[in-house]
Design an enzyme around this catalytic site. Structure first.
Site: not given
Ligand code: ZN
Length: 209
Positions: A97-100, A138, A168, A166
């Site tokens: 996941c590119e956010h976390h 995703q 995260c 996920h």
């Molecule tokens: Zn994430």
């Protein structure tokens, strides 16, 4: 990554393979050491001494898709007069996941109705691998798989369903382990024709839904 204009759908395609061929392990190691210091750890204690190098190797593997063009797996096709649904179900993948920068993992299901061009079945798994081994979300991953299939194969229709858990969501924030995120992208016949879409969903899920 600055401009997305010459790389459709946000997939960076290395122009000069030699420039992007290797991950900068030393730089990752320095960064991981910094993180350990920042959280109040001692990066020189026995258990952590090898950690920056291990993390660098792990990132090189998790992000290996950045150094390949996923479309290359769609170039070799066979001419077949088959025009019913081809479905490869339960393609396992692991992504980040590119956010976390936490992993999300699950399964992709890819169906298509060929228009004269048929792919080797293992190529779909390779495509998913190349698209997932990079910082991702995703929703984008689902759309990228479908769009590349459309552009490279010109099939009568493409259906992509991705389901993933996920970390995260499981480890932080709302902390809901076990919940799954399902995304889909329907193109051509699968978007326009309800019974074709119902047929592929039945092939994917059977009576499990
Ligand atoms: Zn994430």
């Amino acid at each position: 990554m600055s401009s997305n204009e010459d790389k459709p759908h946000g997939v960076p395609v290395p122009k000069d393979a030699s420039a992007t061929n290797s991950v900068d392990h030393e730089r990752i190691q320095r960064a991981v050491r910094e993180i350990l210091l920042a959280v109040g750890e001692d990066p020189d204690r026995e258990g952590l001494v090898e950690t920056p190098a291990r993390v660098a190797r792990m990132y090189a593997e998790m992000f290996s898709g950045l150094r390949e063009d996923p479309r290359r797996h769609l170039k070799k096709v066979f001419t077949e007069r088959y025009d019913e649904i081809v479905l490869v179900r339960d393609i396992q993948f692991q992504s980040m996941c590119e956010h976390h920068l936490l992993p999300f993992m699950g399964k992709a299901h890819i169906g298509y109705v060929p228009a004269g061009k048929v792919l080797g079945l293992s190529k779909l798994a390779r495509l998913v691998e190349a698209i997932s081994r990079r910082p991702q979300v995703q929703e984008r991953m689902t759309e990228q798989i479908a769009t590349m299939m459309v552009e490279e194969l010109s099939p009568k229709g493409v259906a992509v369903v991705v389901e993933a858990e996920h970390s995260c969501m499981a480890l932080r924030g709302v902390r809901k382990p076990g919940s799954r995120c399902v995304t889909s992208a329907m193109k051509g016949l699968f978007r326009d024709n309800l019974s074709t879409r119902a047929e592929v969903m039945h092939l994917i899920y059977g009576d499990r839904r």
